[in-house]
Scaffold this active site. Sequence first.
Site, PDB file in Angstrom:
ATOM      1  N   GLU A 133      -4.128   7.245  -4.724  1.00  0.00           N
ATOM      2  CA  GLU A 133      -3.476   6.114  -5.389  1.00  0.00           C
ATOM      3  C   GLU A 133      -2.958   6.482  -6.780  1.00  0.00           C
ATOM      4  OE1 GLU A 133      -6.258   5.783  -3.580  1.00  0.00           O
ATOM      5  OE2 GLU A 133      -5.387   4.594  -1.961  1.00  0.00           O
ATOM      6  N   HIS A 149     -10.861  -4.876   1.574  1.00  0.00           N
ATOM      7  CA  HIS A 149      -9.508  -5.208   2.050  1.00  0.00           C
ATOM      8  C   HIS A 149      -9.176  -6.661   1.740  1.00  0.00           C
ATOM      9  CE1 HIS A 149     -10.462  -1.598   4.384  1.00  0.00           C
ATOM     10  NE2 HIS A 149      -9.174  -1.454   4.596  1.00  0.00           N
TER      11      HIS A 149
END
Lengths: 469, 359
Positions: free
Chosen positions: A202, A269
Amino acid sequence: LIELVSMRMCGHAHHDDMLYLGRDPHPSWEYPTASDQGYVDRELYDYWSRRDPIATYAARLEGEGIVKAGELEQWRRDAEHVVEEQARAIVAAPWPDPRTAGAGVFAGEAPRAQIEVLDPAIRLKTQTEDVLPPLEPGPPIDLKGRTFLDAVTLAIGDALRADPRVFVYGEDVAGKYGNAFLLLRPLLPVFGDRIINSPVAESGVLGVCIGAALAGQRPIGEIQFNDFIATGFNQLVNNAAKTRYRWGGAVPMVVRMPFGGLRHAGPYHSQNTEPWFYRTPGLKIVVPSTPHDARALFASAVADPDPVLYYEHIALYRDPRIKQALADGPPAPVPLGRAALRRAGGDLAIISYGAYVHIAMRVAARLAADRIEASVLDLRSLAPLDRAAVLAAARHCHRVLIVHEDSRTGGIGESLAAIIQEEAFEALDAPVRIVGALDTPVPYSPPLEEFFLPSEAQVERAARLLAEY
Amino acid sequence: MRRSPELEKLTGLASRFGAFVAERHPLALADALEALEAAAPGRMPSDEHGIDALRPAFRRELDRRLRARAAPTGLPDTTPRTTAETRLGQAYAEVVDACDGSLRRAAIEASLTSDERREILRGMMLTRAADNRLKTFFAGSEVRYGTAAFQGKGFRSLGQEAIYAAAVRLRRGGGYRGADGDWRGDMVAPMIRDLGVAFAMRHEPDSVRMALNAQMAKAGPPFEGKDLHIGDFSWGILPPAAPLAISTLTIAGIAMAFAREGSGRVALSFIGEGGCSLGEWHEAINLCAARRLPAIFCIQNNQTALSTPVADQSAARVFADKAAGYGVPGLTVDGTDPDQIAAAFAWAVERRARVPDPP
């Protein structure tokens, strides 16, 4: 990868010279000598002391006749002269204007400054600003229309089509795949060369977007699930957010952040990470709640000269209840920093963003059946925040219920409540109420997640109690 | 008559070359020296043209010698779907390429002009003079804020000035600035201690002003008192940041932009042997390698990360060994030898130009 082996012959910085060498050296063309009091490895230091690059290179060039006798001394004086001239200019130069500390966070904004909101001159003027912003319900719900997911796909297609500098970079976006929600798949046949897979990294996704933006591209980064942004935190808060402020560099990038719960997807999530960045000057945050806004806000985000975090709620992606008809061509952009009044009413104001705007609307409809008229304000942008709309709604309705999916502590709700009580205190008839999730990680199992999240019933009860207060 | 390298005292080109092979591919040393001797029987050349001229023959000679060491039959796949023959072929090609690179660097080094080398020396001297002035600022009280002396921070580069040479063959200087201030040359991302490379991108008084001014916190571009690092984006110098690998990843993005432009520009990242422990540094070099982006990574191993010695930082024998994990070539150079540094970076830039796009 080129490794250069040398040795630092001074401390880490001035303050460390003494610790490193065991003595504070004078400025000199030669290396200082180290003493046993310092932490430097003496054996290493002695070895490298014989390898001063300036002395050895000068000797080499003199030996080859490339540097003539006397030139070295002249060059030393030249260097000292240039440096001294500049140093003197710096001594004479002014300190920066203190007020510029508030300038340059975003392009084109007025310098930020401390404002005394109790100053009567300011107070008296602002207390009368109680007119609701214009009603902006957006296109009607159309069950044959486009989903939120369609709208994001269209928006990215609009951007790719309009500007060759735009490219998409993220995990699992390219090839035959087209992202974890297959959101990009329709774009791959046309724009496959501009939709680029990143490694699982990321920081890398964000750093590449920042660098490419600085070098003139218009990157769209994707963080597969916004929870994973934690491993890219440094790039966002210390790089993207500070570059314009530090040295004027423009970082026009969009980071797509699929987020949110309501899907039984567990602690990695489902999170709401927007408050992590809400308090980071230099990052813009948009959170569309409708397909129309998703597309129109995206256009503004891509056109914006500063980094924009674009939060797209996963539970809205395929929700048939919010479908809207969308035009074939790109929509008129919705400017960042402008809230939308979804419903007008004078009894209380419900302020929300993201998926919970729709819960607020459903609650407001039920309240109306009992003649409680609620305004619903959809923030759309969290940074910049539409403070004027928030305060106008508070002053107009006198009662404010803030509803968000995020955990309560330190979230957007508490920030809004602070703004409202500080600047619209006189208008309030009741405490500002905040309904948010529990202060826990997001649990996975359906009954646990339902208990964790604020429910529609909870919102309704809070609204009724507030109206009766 | 074949000479035995173990017994022969090597000089000149062969000596430098032998040291490189012994460092990077020690088991190929004998083959490599024999191949060099076979490619240039008698006297070793010392000029660019002469060295370049022997490279094709050298590659053939070395390749032939390596392949002559036939592997036994009956080896299973070294990894699933890769035969031993394929793997050995890759290894031979890597050794040949690395050794040939050493010769090419020697050729580049021989091609450095007197003007370039004089500039490097003067640039290193300017670096030291600027560092000394920072020390003077610190020791004195010339700059005052209110009643107190403002001394600056004094991040200096003593011993590391030769980094100046890294930039001499880059696209640099005023000719690469557009009328609009847009930078069209190569981009470097120095650490605060890589003052020399910043000066090399902009070798003039304004650059000295920028570097001193930043640490002394006065008004003035590009930091206007908001940051103390060196840098000037409009001259191809990306300002560093205290979280060290921030600029490494930014360079990766700039390399992505250069690749998308197809302009042939390259982006260079500099970091210390401490900074390359950061995950972001790994992410940057890994993703650049995976996409074959036009980026060059430099680790300045200056023995000390603030106070931490090398052994506490990494178990790597040399930091260039990290390159293997990313599938890129790596080499270790004496960081006090400007000629070798200039050649290493010029070689990396021209080698980068030959790398094909990813499939």
